[in-house]
Scaffold this motif. Structure first.
Motif, PDB file in Angstrom:
ATOM      1  N   VAL A 225       2.788  -0.612   9.525  1.00 37.43           N
ATOM      2  CA  VAL A 225       1.721  -1.121  10.386  1.00 37.43           C
ATOM      3  C   VAL A 225       1.120  -2.384   9.772  1.00 37.43           C
ATOM      4  N   GLY A 226       0.881  -3.378  10.613  1.00 36.60           N
ATOM      5  CA  GLY A 226       0.237  -4.615  10.180  1.00 36.60           C
ATOM      6  C   GLY A 226      -0.998  -4.898  11.009  1.00 36.60           C
ATOM      7  N   LYS A 227      -1.762  -5.911  10.561  1.00 39.03           N
ATOM      8  CA  LYS A 227      -2.976  -6.289  11.277  1.00 39.03           C
ATOM      9  C   LYS A 227      -2.838  -7.722  11.786  1.00 39.03           C
ATOM     10  N   ARG A 258       0.716  -7.873   6.503  1.00 37.02           N
ATOM     11  CA  ARG A 258       1.011  -6.570   5.937  1.00 37.02           C
ATOM     12  C   ARG A 258       0.575  -6.582   4.488  1.00 37.02           C
ATOM     13  N   GLY A 259       0.202  -5.374   4.001  1.00 42.86           N
ATOM     14  CA  GLY A 259      -0.185  -5.313   2.606  1.00 42.86           C
ATOM     15  C   GLY A 259      -1.207  -4.236   2.346  1.00 42.86           C
ATOM     16  N   ASN A 260      -2.029  -4.468   1.341  1.00 41.51           N
ATOM     17  CA  ASN A 260      -3.019  -3.500   0.905  1.00 41.51           C
ATOM     18  C   ASN A 260      -3.962  -3.141   2.045  1.00 41.51           C
ATOM     19  N   PHE A 261      -4.095  -1.822   2.287  1.00 38.70           N
ATOM     20  CA  PHE A 261      -4.893  -1.375   3.429  1.00 38.70           C
ATOM     21  C   PHE A 261      -6.350  -1.808   3.319  1.00 38.70           C
ATOM     22  N   VAL A 296      -1.611  -9.420   0.297  1.00 35.60           N
ATOM     23  CA  VAL A 296      -1.121  -9.374   1.673  1.00 35.60           C
ATOM     24  C   VAL A 296      -0.006 -10.401   1.835  1.00 35.60           C
ATOM     25  N   GLU A 297       0.772 -10.208   2.880  1.00 36.04           N
ATOM     26  CA  GLU A 297       1.855 -11.139   3.184  1.00 36.04           C
ATOM     27  C   GLU A 297       1.994 -11.278   4.683  1.00 36.04           C
TER      28      GLU A 297
END
Length: 330
Positions: A225-227, A258-261, A296-297
């Motif tokens: 999941v991404g934002k 995507r990355g650290n929540f 994040v990436e």
């Protein structure tokens, strides 16, 4: 004379004995005559499981499982027998290939050492069968998502393990299969998630579920999941004198991260590297990198955007106002 009397007496005795025997047979046939009787005997079914070993499937599982046996004997003897005194064997070991259409019945056999009973006939003598080959085929598993993630969040990846299943069944059933799915609910999801032992549903080519095959296989599904956040152009400086900055457009306008929540939760926008528009006299296009926070990436895009900065020259216009249009207040 004596010999004559002796012979006459002997003939009389023989005749009497003969008549007695005939009379006995007449009485016997009247009291205990020969009869035929039809008995229904359940078949002794053997080696049906050997079909699977030969990769064969029995289509008509409701095949006939009994035979009618006609027996003959004296009425008393015939009336005294039971169906359990007889047996007939249906042996599936006789099946050689899918092309076999019937199996010959072995028997019937009488289990008692009784010479008074004769087996006259049996019906049927064969049992008709319909066979199909059992085959294997591989089918990919498709993950079908339903529901909506939390606002600004998107599913960026779906991994299914195993990626496919091997279905073994009769050939006609395998030929019906159109696709295999796992249904995944992503309602309000906002982070990576793994769903284990998700049942596989199998559908035919018309999109109808094949209930007899569904829920026999399971797969693990991993969701990535991404934002999605807006990209903001970071501008410094001012255009040349008599010019004014009127705005910008940017492509793409948004990025998926995507990355650290915890980092993703706090992010609402991404800024680009600074663009200096000091002294420019016309609109201008820039290629500029995005400033990414640590941890994040970007998902599925390069770390750059195309920005178009709009600058306009100030215009002068002389306006004449009639004296009557002027109102003085206070």
């Amino acid at each position: 004379m004596n010999n004559k009397n002796i012979n006459k007496d002997l003939m009389t005795k023989i005749t009497s004995a003969f008549l007695a025997i005939i009379l006995w047979f007449v009485v016997l046939n009247l009291d205990n005559p020969y009869n035929d009787r039809t008995i229904v005997v359940e078949l002794d079914i053997k080696n049906e499981n050997m079909l699977v070993e030969k990769n064969l499937y029995l289509v008509n599982k409701n095949y006939r499982k009994s035979v009618e046996i006609v027996i003959r004997g004296r009425k008393a003897a015939v009336d005294s027998v039971n169906p359990s005194d007889f047996y007939a064997v249906l042996d599936f070991a006789k099946v050689k290939s899918v092309n076999d259409k019937y199996i010959e019945i072995d028997g019937p056999y009488y289990t008692k050492d009784d010479k008074q009973i004769t087996i006259v006939s049996m019906n049927p003598k064969v049992i008709n069968i319909t066979l199909e080959n059992i085959i294997k085929s591989d089918f990919p598993i498709k993950a079908e998502l339903k529901g909506t993630p939390k606002p600004s969040y998107v599913v960026t990846g779906v991994k299914v393990d195993p990626a496919s299943i091997t279905v073994q069944d009769r050939e006609s059933m395998i030929n019906l299969i159109g696709e295999v799915k796992v249904l995944i609910d992503v309602s309000d999801i906002d982070r990576d998630k793994k769903i284990t032992k998700q049942p596989c549903l199998i559908y035919n080519k018309e999109g109808e579920e094949i209930v007899s095959l569904s829920n026999q296989f399971f797969a693990d599904v991993t969701l990535e999941v991404g934002k999605e956040v807006a990209i903001v152009l970071d501008i410094e400086g001012k255009p040349a004198e008599d010019h004014v900055y009127v705005g910008y457009s940017i492509v793409p306008e948004k990025a998926i991260l995507r990355g650290n929540f915890d980092i993703l939760t706090s992010l609402v926008e991404l800024k680009t590297e600074k663009i200096n528009i000091e002294g420019i006299t016309e609109s201008k296009q820039y290629n500029v990198s995005i400033v990414l926070p640590e941890g994040v990436e970007l998902f599925n895009m390069e770390n750059s955007v195309t920005a178009y900065v709009k600058v306009e020259k100030l215009q002068e216009k002389e306006i004449e106002i009639e004296e009557g249009d002027i109102t003085i207040k206070n």
